[in-house]
Design an enzyme around this catalytic site. Structure first.
Site, mmCIF file in Angstrom:
data_model
loop_
_atom_site.group_PDB
_atom_site.id
_atom_site.type_symbol
_atom_site.label_atom_id
_atom_site.label_comp_id
_atom_site.label_asym_id
_atom_site.label_seq_id
_atom_site.Cartn_x
_atom_site.Cartn_y
_atom_site.Cartn_z
ATOM 1 N N LYS A 1 0.837 -1.206 0.000
ATOM 2 C CA LYS A 1 0.000 0.000 0.000
ATOM 3 C C LYS A 1 0.874 1.258 0.000
ATOM 4 O O LYS A 1 0.588 2.233 -0.709
ATOM 5 C CB LYS A 1 -0.925 -0.011 1.226
ATOM 6 C CG LYS A 1 -2.025 1.028 1.165
ATOM 7 C CD LYS A 1 -2.931 0.990 2.388
ATOM 8 C CE LYS A 1 -3.791 -0.247 2.431
ATOM 9 N NZ LYS A 1 -4.760 -0.181 3.558
ATOM 10 N N THR B 1 -12.364 0.353 11.718
ATOM 11 C CA THR B 1 -13.059 -0.276 12.854
ATOM 12 C C THR B 1 -14.242 -1.068 12.301
ATOM 13 O O THR B 1 -15.396 -0.637 12.383
ATOM 14 C CB THR B 1 -13.558 0.776 13.875
ATOM 15 O OG1 THR B 1 -14.325 1.773 13.191
ATOM 16 C CG2 THR B 1 -12.408 1.428 14.604
ATOM 17 N N GLU C 1 -18.437 9.158 0.627
ATOM 18 C CA GLU C 1 -17.704 8.572 -0.490
ATOM 19 C C GLU C 1 -18.144 9.247 -1.787
ATOM 20 O O GLU C 1 -19.321 9.465 -2.023
ATOM 21 C CB GLU C 1 -17.937 7.058 -0.553
ATOM 22 C CG GLU C 1 -17.285 6.333 0.613
ATOM 23 C CD GLU C 1 -17.152 4.842 0.375
ATOM 24 O OE1 GLU C 1 -16.978 4.422 -0.791
ATOM 25 O OE2 GLU C 1 -17.212 4.094 1.362
ATOM 26 N N LYS D 1 -20.646 11.186 15.641
ATOM 27 C CA LYS D 1 -20.625 10.389 14.407
ATOM 28 C C LYS D 1 -21.717 9.324 14.439
ATOM 29 O O LYS D 1 -22.446 9.128 13.461
ATOM 30 C CB LYS D 1 -19.252 9.741 14.225
ATOM 31 C CG LYS D 1 -19.120 8.835 12.985
ATOM 32 C CD LYS D 1 -19.295 9.636 11.706
ATOM 33 C CE LYS D 1 -19.241 8.747 10.460
ATOM 34 N NZ LYS D 1 -17.925 8.182 10.181
ATOM 35 N N ASN E 1 -24.948 9.328 11.784
ATOM 36 C CA ASN E 1 -25.234 8.209 10.888
ATOM 37 C C ASN E 1 -26.554 7.535 11.237
ATOM 38 O O ASN E 1 -27.275 7.066 10.350
ATOM 39 C CB ASN E 1 -24.087 7.201 10.910
ATOM 40 C CG ASN E 1 -22.950 7.618 9.994
ATOM 41 O OD1 ASN E 1 -23.061 8.593 9.262
ATOM 42 N ND2 ASN E 1 -21.852 6.892 10.029
ATOM 43 N N CYS F 1 -20.113 2.133 6.254
ATOM 44 C CA CYS F 1 -20.328 2.985 7.433
ATOM 45 C C CYS F 1 -21.718 2.820 8.056
ATOM 46 O O CYS F 1 -21.825 2.324 9.177
ATOM 47 C CB CYS F 1 -20.099 4.446 7.062
ATOM 48 S SG CYS F 1 -18.371 4.841 6.752
ATOM 49 N N LYS G 1 -23.187 3.021 -3.795
ATOM 50 C CA LYS G 1 -23.595 4.365 -4.190
ATOM 51 C C LYS G 1 -22.774 4.761 -5.414
ATOM 52 O O LYS G 1 -21.750 4.130 -5.712
ATOM 53 C CB LYS G 1 -23.376 5.367 -3.049
ATOM 54 C CG LYS G 1 -21.916 5.551 -2.666
ATOM 55 C CD LYS G 1 -21.736 6.632 -1.613
ATOM 56 C CE LYS G 1 -22.033 8.013 -2.182
ATOM 57 N NZ LYS G 1 -21.736 9.101 -1.220
#
Length: 446
Positions: A37, A93, A163, A215, A219, A271, A334
């Site tokens: 990476k 996470t 995103e 957060k 969401n 998410c 999406k």
């Protein structure tokens, strides 16, 4: 002198944050434990599709022609600890396997690796989405492990990236939330975010728990709004109403707003689903599980929409998928992303395939990732090829490319002109005028 910044974890969040910090003028060092990476990022290449990110990397990665040279990458914890004044923790996470709770092992490992190497004053800033209470626990661990002791502080600064808009959201955030325990940490973060704050981004200072909860709460609210309109779609279908007109009407109320009121096959991605489940799990641990029982129904409504689309498709092809060709337009969760994690589109395609349908999928950016998840599905290089010989066409990801499709041209290659719009974004009148039967969730048949 401007603080030097490190970014620990260079996945979707970390790579974007590192590039944006360099764009804001800081010297940045990104760390990841995967050498491959780091090698990619050092060439200004990213393992995911995110509009504008590669261009921003090329602008700043050291060693590339014409770059500012402000951004480098490494696998060395010692180099990171020596270099940085502010360390952003941006690791993943994920949801624990077989549980609702989130897996904190990557965040814990990052702190355990970094803290023993911090021998001078530093600010460690968590950006990962974590259960409330994590920051206080990690602050205690930092104090135990860091040789610099009290000179090392922790802050929590949740991310709110969308995103497809991550670069814009990082450089021009609609709010910056920082959970801190002291004025020094707040002062440092005000310096880091001076440019967006100067442009008008609100800077909200809270304690640790509130920053962590922001957060999860944001969401959960978005997920609830999506599932609400999808619940209304179910009622509209039973009552022969039109959920699109219903959404338009209630959206004019400023207290409700128009955003996230498009009925369809629901939300997915890395998410929303995992975050609302982790929120429920943490509330249960705190003894506040009753406060979030409504999120179970939010999750249930969302998953039910996928099954409903499968039922509509089965009905459309005559009651059985066996031997029937079905085209699926969209694989990502999406548009403007190549992310297929918990994708409703790919889930529907997979269910139809498992029930005997001959499914062909096309997506502008998500084909490679989709093949990894569902290698047994068929894939085409264009929407036209995906639809060739199909008895039903399912529109399941709202890419602009699909809105621009010519109903007549597509109609010339299909076996039968049946369209199921799982995102309620296509022009029903235009498709019907071209001889297609058009159905969408919560909408009248004609």
């Amino acid at each position: 002198m401007a603080p030097k910044i490190t970014v620990i974890g260079t996945g979707y969040l970390g790579a974007t944050h590192a590039a944006a910090m360099a764009e804001l003028g800081f010297e940045v060092l990104g760390l990841d434990v995967l050498p491959e990476k780091i090698e990619m990022l050092s060439r200004a290449e990213v393992p995911m599709y995110e509009p504008g990110l590669e261009e921003l990397l090329r602008k700043h990665v050291a060693g590339l022609e014409g770059s500012s040279g402000r951004l480098r990458f490494t696998t060395s914890w010692d180099e990171v600890a020596e270099f940085g004044d502010v360390h952003f923790v941006c690791v993943n996470t994920p949801q624990k396997h077989g549980e609702y709770a989130c897996d904190m092992s990557y965040v814990d490992a990052a702190v355990e690796s970094l803290a023993p190497r911090l021998r001078r004053p530093a600010l460690v800033v968590g950006k990962s989405t974590v259960p409330v209470g994590s920051a206080a626990r990690l602050a205690r661990r930092l104090a135990e492990l860091a040789p610099a002791g009290a000179e090392v502080e922790l802050a929590w600064n949740p991310e709110f990236l969308r995103e497809g808009f991550a670069v814009e959201d990082t450089l021009h955030p609609d709010r910056i939330v920082v959970g801190v325990r002291g004025e020094r940490a707040e002062k440092v973060l005000r310096e880091v975010y001076a440019t967006p704050v100067g442009e008008g981004s609100p800077f909200v200072v809270t304690d640790y728990p509130t920053a962590e909860l922001v957060k999860a709460a944001a969401n959960s609210f978005l997920a609830t709004k999506i599932s609400f309109i999808n619940a209304m779609a179910e009622v509209c279908e039973a009552a022969d109403g039109d959920v699109a007109k219903l959404a338009e009407a209630i959206g004019h109320d400023e207290r409700i707003g128009r955003k996230f009121l498009r009925a369809g096959i629901g939300f997915g991605g890395g998410c929303l689903p995992k975050d609302i489940r982790a929120f429920m799990a943490r509330a249960g641990e705190l003894g506040a599980d009753q406060a979030l029982t409504f999120l179970r129904e939010v999750d249930s409504i969302n998953m039910r929409r996928r099954g409903h689309m499968v039922e509509l498709a089965r009905e459309t092809v005559g009651g059985s998928f066996l031997g029937q060709r079905v085209a699926v337009l969209g694989a990502t969760f999406k548009p403007d992303s190549d992310d297929v994690r918990d994708s409703p589109a790919l889930n529907v395609a997979g269910q139809i395939h498992l029930q005997g349908g001959q499914v062909t999928v096309y997506d502008p950016k998500g084909m490679e990732n989709a093949r990894r998840v569902f290698p047994t599905l068929a894939y085409a290089d264009s929407a036209l090829e995906a639809c060739r010989g199909a008895k039903a066409v399912l529109h399941l990801t709202e890419w602009g490319e699909f809105r621009a499709l010519d109903p007549e041209a597509l109609g010339s290659v299909v076996a039968e002109r049946h369209l199921l719009d799982g995102r309620n974004t296509l022009d029903a009148a235009a498709w019907r005028a071209a001889g297609w039967t058009y159905r969408a969730m919560g909408r009248p048949r004609a």
